[in-house]
Write an enzyme that holds these catalytic residues in place. Structure first.
Site, PDB file in Angstrom:
ATOM      1  N   GLU A  73       0.704  -1.347   0.101  1.00  0.00           N
ATOM      2  CA  GLU A  73      -0.127  -0.537   0.189  1.00  0.00           C
ATOM      3  C   GLU A  73       0.894   0.783  -0.089  1.00  0.00           C
ATOM      4  O   GLU A  73       1.619   1.339   0.934  1.00  0.00           O
ATOM      5  CB  GLU A  73      -1.186  -0.337   1.192  1.00  0.00           C
ATOM      6  CG  GLU A  73      -1.618   0.791   1.171  1.00  0.00           C
ATOM      7  CD  GLU A  73      -3.295   1.023   1.976  1.00  0.00           C
ATOM      8  OE1 GLU A  73      -3.741   0.201   1.737  1.00  0.00           O
ATOM      9  OE2 GLU A  73      -2.859   0.923   2.926  1.00  0.00           O
TER      10      GLU A  73
ATOM     11  N   LYS B 242       1.068   4.793   0.987  1.00  0.00           N
ATOM     12  CA  LYS B 242       0.053   5.522   2.018  1.00  0.00           C
ATOM     13  C   LYS B 242       1.233   6.505   2.901  1.00  0.00           C
ATOM     14  O   LYS B 242       2.388   5.847   3.638  1.00  0.00           O
ATOM     15  CB  LYS B 242      -0.150   4.255   3.435  1.00  0.00           C
ATOM     16  CG  LYS B 242      -0.442   4.573   4.624  1.00  0.00           C
ATOM     17  CD  LYS B 242      -0.910   3.239   5.233  1.00  0.00           C
ATOM     18  CE  LYS B 242      -2.306   3.501   6.859  1.00  0.00           C
ATOM     19  NZ  LYS B 242      -2.870   1.952   7.127  1.00  0.00           N
TER      20      LYS B 242
ATOM     21  N   LYS C  70      -8.352   2.407  -2.840  1.00  0.00           N
ATOM     22  CA  LYS C  70      -8.500   2.335  -1.520  1.00  0.00           C
ATOM     23  C   LYS C  70      -8.901   3.726  -1.618  1.00  0.00           C
ATOM     24  O   LYS C  70      -8.078   4.431  -0.655  1.00  0.00           O
ATOM     25  CB  LYS C  70      -7.345   1.650  -0.491  1.00  0.00           C
ATOM     26  CG  LYS C  70      -7.827   1.060   0.424  1.00  0.00           C
ATOM     27  CD  LYS C  70      -6.182   0.490   1.634  1.00  0.00           C
ATOM     28  CE  LYS C  70      -6.848  -0.128   2.805  1.00  0.00           C
ATOM     29  NZ  LYS C  70      -6.193  -0.389   4.179  1.00  0.00           N
TER      30      LYS C  70
ATOM     31  N   GLU D 189     -14.898  -5.273   2.158  1.00  0.00           N
ATOM     32  CA  GLU D 189     -13.897  -5.219   3.080  1.00  0.00           C
ATOM     33  C   GLU D 189     -14.641  -5.999   4.429  1.00  0.00           C
ATOM     34  O   GLU D 189     -15.522  -5.103   4.406  1.00  0.00           O
ATOM     35  CB  GLU D 189     -12.853  -4.364   3.695  1.00  0.00           C
ATOM     36  CG  GLU D 189     -11.953  -4.499   4.401  1.00  0.00           C
ATOM     37  CD  GLU D 189     -11.428  -2.658   5.048  1.00  0.00           C
ATOM     38  OE1 GLU D 189     -10.217  -2.840   3.698  1.00  0.00           O
ATOM     39  OE2 GLU D 189     -12.038  -2.283   6.108  1.00  0.00           O
TER      40      GLU D 189
ATOM     41  N   ASN E 227     -10.326  -7.440   7.480  1.00  0.00           N
ATOM     42  CA  ASN E 227      -9.860  -6.548   8.466  1.00  0.00           C
ATOM     43  C   ASN E 227      -9.417  -6.694   9.925  1.00  0.00           C
ATOM     44  O   ASN E 227     -10.390  -6.486  10.482  1.00  0.00           O
ATOM     45  CB  ASN E 227     -10.028  -4.765   7.889  1.00  0.00           C
ATOM     46  CG  ASN E 227      -8.883  -3.853   8.087  1.00  0.00           C
ATOM     47  OD1 ASN E 227      -8.031  -4.249   9.061  1.00  0.00           O
ATOM     48  ND2 ASN E 227      -9.709  -2.513   7.564  1.00  0.00           N
TER      49      ASN E 227
ATOM     50  N   GLU F 283      -6.255  -9.022   6.515  1.00  0.00           N
ATOM     51  CA  GLU F 283      -5.481  -7.051   6.352  1.00  0.00           C
ATOM     52  C   GLU F 283      -5.259  -6.186   7.747  1.00  0.00           C
ATOM     53  O   GLU F 283      -5.672  -6.676   8.970  1.00  0.00           O
ATOM     54  CB  GLU F 283      -6.482  -6.180   5.832  1.00  0.00           C
ATOM     55  CG  GLU F 283      -7.021  -6.256   4.233  1.00  0.00           C
ATOM     56  CD  GLU F 283      -8.682  -6.095   3.986  1.00  0.00           C
ATOM     57  OE1 GLU F 283      -8.867  -5.942   2.736  1.00  0.00           O
ATOM     58  OE2 GLU F 283      -8.622  -4.632   4.414  1.00  0.00           O
ATOM     59  N   SER F 284      -4.159  -5.519   7.678  1.00  0.00           N
ATOM     60  CA  SER F 284      -3.856  -4.339   8.808  1.00  0.00           C
ATOM     61  C   SER F 284      -2.648  -5.871  10.167  1.00  0.00           C
ATOM     62  O   SER F 284      -3.043  -6.842   9.841  1.00  0.00           O
ATOM     63  CB  SER F 284      -5.025  -4.168   9.574  1.00  0.00           C
ATOM     64  OG  SER F 284      -6.016  -3.005   8.875  1.00  0.00           O
TER      65      SER F 284
END
Length: 282
Positions: free
Chosen positions: A68, A70, A132, A181, A202, A232-233
């Protein structure tokens, strides 16, 4: 199969609160400002060639990495304020990223739709791009397609099930893949009912910003094998990728750790060596 009882009525869905509610409200304001350009964006989207498949790119023998772009986030603040989207995209591709996630949200993530253009030009179609953002309207899908995205994020917690289904259909009609998500079983049912080919779990609660890797470990095994499952995350290094692999994730989405890395290509490469394991749910 989706739980038809759970999805029978949208009146069981409640609008999000906390940070997610603020981000969705800001997204609606941006959509309103974008309306005068709707016809222009429709023409631009129709004139773009079909992008590379996002879902297809994530099917590998190893756990795929969605890296990503970011600069900041509500939870961490500034992460990489001077990040150049083009340079970062090239580094991620060199490190072996299967796809790129480009944060275009401007108010809390310091992104822009221009980052999608810059990243796409830099990798010249070599890897697919996920837009995103906090999508609440079809016009954002059109905008994503016009700027070269292969896929868009739809957050089940942010959308009533009927809206999620409608936006997922609109995305497919525009030639976009959907990453839906989720954070709980009911949201997973809604994402499956919407037909999303890629389901992301997530580990971060977008209302409170708290992370719990057990969320992904609980939900990823419930995703049917014909969908791509993304963890994710909270992915900081190979050990979290191994945890994702252990429950059958096809891919991980990694943002802060690779965006802040002094050598983003090496940071991505270090995550790309974990073998993928099959999920058992038909």
């Amino acid at each position: 199969m989706p739980n038809s009882v759970a999805l029978a009525a949208d009146d069981r869905w409640t609008a999000p609160g906390g940070v997610l509610a603020e981000l969705c409200a800001a997204a609606r304001e941006r959509v309103a400002a974008l309306r005068p350009r709707a016809a222009e964006l429709e023409r631009a989207a129709a004139g773009r060639p079909l992008p590379p498949s996002f879902a297809g790119a994530l099917r590998r023998d190893v756990v795929s990495v969605v890296a990503e772009i970011k600069r900041s986030s509500p939870s961490k603040g500034a992460i990489a304020p001077g990040l150049d989207a083009g340079d970062q995209a090239v580094a991620y591709a060199r490190g072996g990223a299967a796809a790129l996630s480009v944060l275009t949200e401007p108010t809390r993530f310091d992104g822009s739709i221009g980052d999608l253009d810059v990243a796409g030009t830099a990798v010249a179609g070599a890897v697919p791009l996920l837009r995103k953002d906090f999508v609440v309207d079809r016009l954002q899908l059109v905008e994503a397609r016009a700027h070269g995205a292969s896929a868009v994020l739809l957050i089940a917690r942010a959308l009533a099930p009927a809206t999620l289904r409608e936006l997922a259909r609109d995305a497919v009609a525009l030639g976009l893949d959907v990453l839906a998500e989720v954070r709980d079983e009911r949201e997973l049912d809604a994402a499956l009912d919407a037909g999303a080919p890629v389901i992301g779990v997530n580990n971060r609660n977008l209302e409170t910003l708290a992370i719990d890797l057990a969320t992904g470990e609980r939900l990823v095994p419930l995703i049917p094998a014909d969908r791509v499952a993304v963890f994710e995350s909270g992915v900081l290094g190979p050990q979290e990728v191994a945890r994702a692999a252990a429950v059958g994730a096809d891919a991980v989405l990694v943002g802060s750790s690779v965006s802040a890395a002094a050598d983003p290509a090496a940071a991505v490469a270090a995550l790309t060596r974990v073998a993928r394991r099959a999920r058992g749910r038909p």
